[in-house]
Write a protein that holds these residues in place. Structure first.
Motif, PDB file in Angstrom:
ATOM      1  N   SER A   1       0.847  -1.181   0.000  1.00 32.69           N
ATOM      2  CA  SER A   1       0.000   0.000   0.000  1.00 32.69           C
ATOM      3  C   SER A   1       0.894   1.246   0.000  1.00 32.69           C
ATOM      4  O   SER A   1       1.949   1.271   0.633  1.00 32.69           O
TER       5      SER A   1
ATOM      6  N   SER B   1      -3.919   2.981   4.933  1.00 30.17           N
ATOM      7  CA  SER B   1      -3.763   2.704   3.514  1.00 30.17           C
ATOM      8  C   SER B   1      -4.497   3.741   2.676  1.00 30.17           C
ATOM      9  O   SER B   1      -5.587   4.179   3.028  1.00 30.17           O
TER      10      SER B   1
ATOM     11  N   GLU C   1      -7.494  -3.772   1.933  1.00 29.91           N
ATOM     12  CA  GLU C   1      -6.472  -4.580   1.273  1.00 29.91           C
ATOM     13  C   GLU C   1      -6.987  -5.963   0.883  1.00 29.91           C
ATOM     14  O   GLU C   1      -8.005  -6.416   1.384  1.00 29.91           O
TER      15      GLU C   1
HETATM   16 MG    MG Z   1      -0.021  -1.765   4.121  1.00 29.47          MG
END
Ligand code: MG
Ligand code: TXA
Length: 318
Positions: free
Chosen positions: A142, A150, A183
């Motif tokens: 990220s 992030s 994520e």
């Molecule tokens: Mg990360």
């Protein structure tokens, strides 16, 4: 181009981003999960620059992004379970940890020295176009400073990372906010069972539906308390001695800087990015040579030197 530019993602900016990736620069780009800080996953020093830009005090292995499953098979060994989940969820918010393919050509640092690699096919037209244009596997964590949240917009990336002049991305491809905003799910496919390492955009239930059952991992790759404390980190079998200036009988010296003339030198010019890029390859080499001890010279404890020293300390205290 001296400083970081944020540019709308279109055909020409994607072509420029691809060119920058190929010459070893950092480029931030959108995926459906979060923005990634990308570099050519086959160039050791480009990967080292990712860690420097993020200010990561540890070497966590990174996800390698590829345009499709055929390309994934060039870099990793997909067993039946891995093939099944790839067929079900790629492109998408799922990352597979698999054994590295022999002669994959991937950087060692991208795997933090492990013999496994994390692979993902992102589901995003810009990410996909960049992977196609660059014709390289792209390593991308990220695109935020270590410890920060992030980024789901190009502006987040710009605010979080240093500018190009200070080691950050040369270019940020802007394509608005990320759809998933979380994520990817990381699963370990190196054994007979599939194990969840990090929860994310694809649910555990959906994966279990494909592979029968999903072992819940100990979350060791994603624990917020200890990012980077991956227990399965590569460690040489030969004992290590740190802060050494000479090698005793039977030992081999890994040097740093111009003051020493030794066969294995992390960076003869004393450059920490070069040292990070060489670290795992030199440890593997020294280990394979079968010495009684690997003596390592002191490494300055700033910038990437902190991550190098963290790695060396862990390898020494086993
Ligand atoms: Mg990360
Ligand atoms: O959605 C995402 O996954 C984003 C976008 C940019 O693709 N990338 C991302 O990368 O979150 P990163 O580096 O922040 O997270 C990678 C995760 C870490 O938890 C890391 O420990 C794990 O994947 N990982 C990578 N390689 C591994 C390996 N060989 N073995 C075990 N875990 C691995």
């Amino acid at each position: 181009m001296i400083d970081t530019s944020i540019v709308p993602a279109d055909e020409s900016s994607i072509a420029e981003a691809a060119r920058l990736i190929r010459i070893g620069k950092l480029v931030a780009f959108p995926t459906e999960t979060v923005y990634g800080l990308g570099a050519d996953a086959t160039q050791e020093d480009a990967v080292a620059r990712i860690f420097a830009a993020k200010g990561r005090p540890h070497f966590n292995p990174l996800i390698v992004h590829v345009p499709n499953v055929t390309t994934a098979r060039r870099y990793g060994v997909l067993n039946d379970r891995a093939e099944a989940v790839a067929a079900a969820f790629w492109p998408g918010a799922l990352t597979l940890v698999v054994p590295r393919a022999t002669d994959s050509g991937l950087s060692h640092l991208v795997s933090a020295g492990l013999d496994t690699v994390a692979l993902r096919v992102p589901d995003h037209p810009i990410g996909h176009a960049l992977l196609k244009a660059a014709e390289r596997p792209i390593a991308a964590p990220s695109a935020n400073r270590s410890g920060a949240v992030s980024p789901t917009t190009a502006r987040h990336v710009f605010q979080s990372l240093p500018t190009a002049a200070d080691g950050g991305p040369t270019l940020i491809l802007d394509d608005g906010p990320c759809r998933v905003g979380l994520e990817s799910t990381v699963v370990d496919c190196t054994t007979d069972t599939v194990t969840l390492l990090r929860p994310g955009g694809v649910t555990a239930e959906d994966i279990a539906n494909i592979v029968g059952s999903l072992t819940e991992g100990d979350d060791r790759t994603s624990s917020p308390r200890s990012p980077g404390m991956l227990e399965s980190h590569y460690a040489p079998t030969t004992p290590l001695r740190l802060d050494a200036n000479t090698a005793e009988d039977g030992a081999v010296l890994i040097g740093f800087g111009p003051a020493v003339s030794c066969r294995l030198n992390l960076s003869p010019t004393g450059d920490l990015i070069e040292a990070a890029a060489n670290l795992f390859a030199l440890l593997h080499t020294a280990d394979a040579e079968g010495h009684t001890c690997i003596a390592v010279m002191p490494i300055p404890d700033h910038g990437l030197g902190r991550a190098i020293n963290d790695r060396l300390r862990r390898a020494a205290h086993r």
